[in-house]
Design a protein around this motif. Structure first.
Motif, mmCIF file in Angstrom:
data_model
loop_
_atom_site.group_PDB
_atom_site.id
_atom_site.type_symbol
_atom_site.label_atom_id
_atom_site.label_comp_id
_atom_site.label_asym_id
_atom_site.label_seq_id
_atom_site.Cartn_x
_atom_site.Cartn_y
_atom_site.Cartn_z
ATOM 1 N N SER A 60 -9.777 -5.948 12.360
ATOM 2 C CA SER A 60 -9.822 -5.187 11.105
ATOM 3 C C SER A 60 -9.401 -6.068 9.937
ATOM 4 O O SER A 60 -8.677 -5.651 9.038
ATOM 5 C CB SER A 60 -8.942 -3.932 11.194
ATOM 6 N N GLN A 71 -5.632 -6.226 9.364
ATOM 7 C CA GLN A 71 -4.860 -4.995 9.230
ATOM 8 C C GLN A 71 -4.062 -4.666 10.487
ATOM 9 O O GLN A 71 -2.969 -4.104 10.408
ATOM 10 C CB GLN A 71 -5.791 -3.825 8.888
ATOM 11 N N THR A 93 -5.355 1.502 4.507
ATOM 12 C CA THR A 93 -6.804 1.434 4.337
ATOM 13 C C THR A 93 -7.199 2.004 2.977
ATOM 14 O O THR A 93 -6.721 3.084 2.616
ATOM 15 C CB THR A 93 -7.512 2.242 5.442
ATOM 16 N N LEU A 123 -12.802 3.612 1.891
ATOM 17 C CA LEU A 123 -13.198 3.211 3.235
ATOM 18 C C LEU A 123 -12.651 4.175 4.275
ATOM 19 O O LEU A 123 -13.336 4.504 5.252
ATOM 20 C CB LEU A 123 -12.709 1.789 3.527
ATOM 21 N N THR A 150 -9.548 -0.843 8.200
ATOM 22 C CA THR A 150 -10.278 -1.693 7.264
ATOM 23 C C THR A 150 -11.330 -2.499 8.023
ATOM 24 O O THR A 150 -11.189 -3.701 8.255
ATOM 25 C CB THR A 150 -9.308 -2.649 6.530
#
Length: 246
Positions: free
Chosen positions: A106, A109, A116, A120, A129
């Protein structure tokens, strides 16, 4: 590729089978040993399968990063290839693997735990993410297509060649470089077996209610896909380096 380079491609060797036959199986041992050490599911998931610290989850990323590096190094030696289109193919593969590595984590992340973005999060199934979880489940279809490609390249095509329905590509030819070598066969088999076992343990039966059968074999198959991509690009670089050195 020059005529001299074509001749030098007659005796290319791949990297040691110790790595492509047995190294991927270590992840199975890690999962089984981990499940033994952590009989409590929450602890096992935290250390072995969780997104932030899990060994299995992060191992795929660890395999994809060097795949990008070796893909780029191989692309830099593209002048030794018999077709310029193979250079385009190498770059396409390398970019795709780079994106896969970023998506797998991600884009950081999983480790740094940022929030996030709302835009999104509104369309992401897992509130992460990344983009593959915005596909309404179709990311599974993409993974399945990759696995089918792995099976075609390492099992179907070699069988077609073996039974005489297709001539074996000459060493150094364009098809020789395009097709995966035998280094991708074991990990493809491991990947397909893990998918079948997932269906058996966790879809068609209730075996996943018991210890050891409840391990996430889907993550294991994703790790094997990452292994295949690494072996493919590393083998490309390993053999191209021999051509260049000769």
């Amino acid at each position: 590729m020059t005529q001299n380079s074509v001749k030098n491609a007659d005796n290319l060797t791949d990297f040691s089978k110790l790595y492509w036959q047995w190294l991927p199986l270590l992840m199975v041992a890690v999962m089984v040993i981990g499940r033994t050490i952590f009989p409590d599911w929450a602890e096992y998931e935290y250390y072995i399968e969780s997104e932030r610290r899990g060994i299995v989850e992060n191992a795929a990323f660890v395999m994809l990063v060097p795949a990008v590096i070796f893909g780029f190094l191989a692309w830099r030696m593209r002048d030794a290839l018999p077709s310029k289109y193979l250079g385009y193919w190498l770059m396409l593969c390398t970019i795709a693997v780079f994106i896969a590595a970023g998506e797998e984590a991600s884009w950081g992340q999983h480790w740094f735990q940022w929030e996030t973005p709302e835009s999104l999060a509104a369309i992401n199934d897992h509130n992460e993410t990344n983009f593959h979880n915005t596909l309404n489940g179709h990311d599974t279809t993409i993974k399945s297509i990759i696995m089918v490609g792995m099976a075609i390249g390492t099992i179907v095509i070699p069988l077609i060649i073996k039974f005489g329905y297709m001539p074996k590509p000459a060493m150094g030819s364009a098809l020789y470089w395009l097709f995966p070598t035998v280094v991708g066969l074991p990990v493809t088999i491991y990947c397909l077996v893990s998918r079948v076992l997932r269906q058996l343990f966790q879809k068609w039966t209730r075996l996943d209610e018991h210890m050891y059968f409840d391990m996430d074999l889907n993550e294991l198959s994703e790790f094997y896909v990452a292994c295949f991509l690494f072996f493919y690009l590393f083998s490309f670089w390993y053999r191209l380096r021999q051509v260049k050195s000769q």
